[in-house]
Design an enzyme around this catalytic site. Sequence first.
Site, short mmCIF file in Angstrom:
data_model
loop_
_atom_site.label_atom_id
_atom_site.label_comp_id
_atom_site.label_asym_id
_atom_site.label_seq_id
_atom_site.Cartn_x
_atom_site.Cartn_y
_atom_site.Cartn_z
N CYS A 91 0.81 -1.23 0.00
CA CYS A 91 0.00 0.00 0.00
C CYS A 91 0.84 1.27 0.00
CB CYS A 91 -0.93 0.03 1.19
SG CYS A 91 -2.28 -1.11 0.96
N1 CO8 Z 1 -20.70 -9.35 6.66
C1 CO8 Z 1 -21.29 -9.40 7.89
N2 CO8 Z 1 -20.60 -9.58 9.03
C2 CO8 Z 1 -19.26 -9.75 8.93
C3 CO8 Z 1 -18.59 -9.72 7.68
C4 CO8 Z 1 -19.35 -9.52 6.52
N3 CO8 Z 1 -18.80 -9.49 5.30
N4 CO8 Z 1 -17.27 -9.90 7.90
C5 CO8 Z 1 -17.11 -10.03 9.21
N5 CO8 Z 1 -18.31 -9.93 9.85
C6 CO8 Z 1 -18.60 -10.05 11.28
C7 CO8 Z 1 -17.56 -10.87 12.01
O1 CO8 Z 1 -17.88 -12.24 11.95
C8 CO8 Z 1 -17.64 -10.31 13.41
O2 CO8 Z 1 -18.70 -10.91 14.09
P1 CO8 Z 1 -18.60 -11.24 15.68
O3 CO8 Z 1 -18.40 -9.88 16.34
O4 CO8 Z 1 -19.88 -11.89 15.97
O5 CO8 Z 1 -17.38 -12.11 15.81
C9 CO8 Z 1 -17.99 -8.85 13.19
O6 CO8 Z 1 -18.54 -8.75 11.88
C10 CO8 Z 1 -16.80 -7.94 13.31
O7 CO8 Z 1 -15.71 -8.49 12.52
P2 CO8 Z 1 -14.30 -7.82 12.45
O8 CO8 Z 1 -13.80 -7.58 13.83
O9 CO8 Z 1 -13.43 -8.58 11.51
O10 CO8 Z 1 -14.70 -6.43 11.73
P3 CO8 Z 1 -14.04 -5.04 11.80
O11 CO8 Z 1 -15.00 -4.09 12.41
O12 CO8 Z 1 -12.64 -5.06 12.31
O13 CO8 Z 1 -13.94 -4.67 10.24
C11 CO8 Z 1 -12.31 -4.66 8.47
C12 CO8 Z 1 -13.20 -5.51 9.35
C13 CO8 Z 1 -13.19 -3.79 7.60
C14 CO8 Z 1 -11.47 -5.57 7.60
C15 CO8 Z 1 -11.42 -3.76 9.35
O14 CO8 Z 1 -10.78 -4.54 10.35
C16 CO8 Z 1 -10.34 -3.05 8.57
O15 CO8 Z 1 -10.57 -2.41 7.57
N6 CO8 Z 1 -9.14 -3.06 9.08
C17 CO8 Z 1 -8.03 -2.32 8.49
C18 CO8 Z 1 -7.37 -3.17 7.55
C19 CO8 Z 1 -6.42 -2.44 6.66
O16 CO8 Z 1 -6.25 -1.26 6.62
N7 CO8 Z 1 -5.78 -3.23 5.91
C20 CO8 Z 1 -4.90 -2.73 4.95
C21 CO8 Z 1 -4.91 -3.76 3.93
S1 CO8 Z 1 -4.56 -3.21 2.38
C22 CO8 Z 1 -2.87 -3.21 2.12
O17 CO8 Z 1 -2.06 -3.01 2.93
C23 CO8 Z 1 -2.45 -3.56 0.75
C24 CO8 Z 1 -2.16 -4.99 0.70
C25 CO8 Z 1 -1.75 -5.35 -0.64
C26 CO8 Z 1 -2.84 -5.16 -1.67
C27 CO8 Z 1 -3.35 -6.43 -2.15
C28 CO8 Z 1 -4.21 -6.23 -3.37
C29 CO8 Z 1 -5.30 -7.27 -3.45
#
Ligand code: CO8
Length: 371
Positions: free
Chosen positions: A156
């Site tokens: 990123c």
């Molecule tokens: N629909 C409904 N519910 C869901 C879903 C879904 N799709 N997914 C998860 N849930 C549920 C989970 O099961 C969980 O339920 P419970 O509380 O009952 O266990 C609840 O929702 C909460 O889950 P999470 O804790 O996982 O959810 P978050 O609130 O943390 O949100 C995110 C998830 C959106 C992924 C968030 O954590 C996030 O954005 N984090 C930051 C990540 C980030 O910035 N990453 C950077 C990556 S990109 C990068 O660096 C480039 C990489 C290289 C590129 C590659 C190209 C492909």
Amino acid sequence: MKNVVISGSGLFTPSETVSNEELVASYNLYVDQFNAEHAQAISRGEVAALEHSSCEFIEKASGIKSRHVLYKEGILDPAIMRPVFARRSEEQLPEMVEMALSAAREAMTQANKTAADIDLIICAASNMQRPYPALSIELQQQLGCRGYAFDMNVACSSATFAISNAVNAIRGGTAKVVLVVNPEFASPQVNYSSRDSHFIFGDVCTATIIEAEQSCNSDNAWRINGMRLKTEFSNNIRCDMGYTEHCLPADPLVPFFKQQGRKVFKELLPIVADVILDEMAAQQLAPEQLKRLWLHQANINMNIFAAKKILGRDPLPEEAPLVLDTYANTASAGSVIAFHKYKQGLQAGDHAILCSFGAGYSVGCLVLQKC
Ligand code: CO8
């Protein structure tokens, strides 16, 4: 020390879009089929039943509503769940070079530069379609530029790290005018059958022109006053796809992006805040002097949190513009899309920050001032 500026920017946006509604409908169909097929194993407790995805969760947790993709076909078919496209021959341009050509031309026009002016091209992205010959060298041939070109990857932070390389090349005398392109062809790396990550990425390409202020004849140039780069190793955002893969036992999950999103959120934000605040201190820049924050576009909550840390208050929407809603996470291109679309309307002397953060971990912060 020579003043160096970003004198132009460009953006290529694929015409196809996939909305959350379309993505969730196809994912939920996949889940229903999977659970029906494995009903007996699920009832015996041998296989875990899959849960539905939801548009409400995606928008609330990430801020994403839709994304652009190069190839929509296949992504929404529960029997395929990947973009479908043909292998291109040696005579055809790879997708990443095609995207880069389009973004590069817009950036060159903005900067009033022709191919004859550019003597270094850096193709910087999270994935390269092939290891060699470098995609940037093919782009160099297509544009008809002299000089040299190379590819680089810091996930990123590829764009900000490439811009800092460009600045150093200009100051060191190995280049005069640099074209940086960030073709993020992310959709092939998305696991569309993973509820946690099927919504995260979109495809796009950005481009910037970097040159000495002395040679600049653009009317919307930004002086790069400060640069601060930081990396710290983490397995929390990872892809294991590499050139040795065919020698190893097949693992169906290897080609895909995977992450511990919560851990990323918690661990990366303090690093981001430190990097930005340290560079502001080095530049003797107070928060009230910052007119715009073009931040990495991975998650709306992360951006608001980072902006609050920097400004000491809630940001106004126009101060820290978001493109996540329509572009999703576009890896290194995200902060450059925000810059490209929201750099208008500022005055000479105004300060701004362009900052990436992501896998590695990696953070790249540029302190900019409107010329
Ligand atoms: N629909 C409904 N519910 C869901 C879903 C879904 N799709 N997914 C998860 N849930 C549920 C989970 O099961 C969980 O339920 P419970 O509380 O009952 O266990 C609840 O929702 C909460 O889950 P999470 O804790 O996982 O959810 P978050 O609130 O943390 O949100 C995110 C998830 C959106 C992924 C968030 O954590 C996030 O954005 N984090 C930051 C990540 C980030 O910035 N990453 C950077 C990556 S990109 C990068 O660096 C480039 C990489 C290289 C590129 C590659 C190209 C492909």
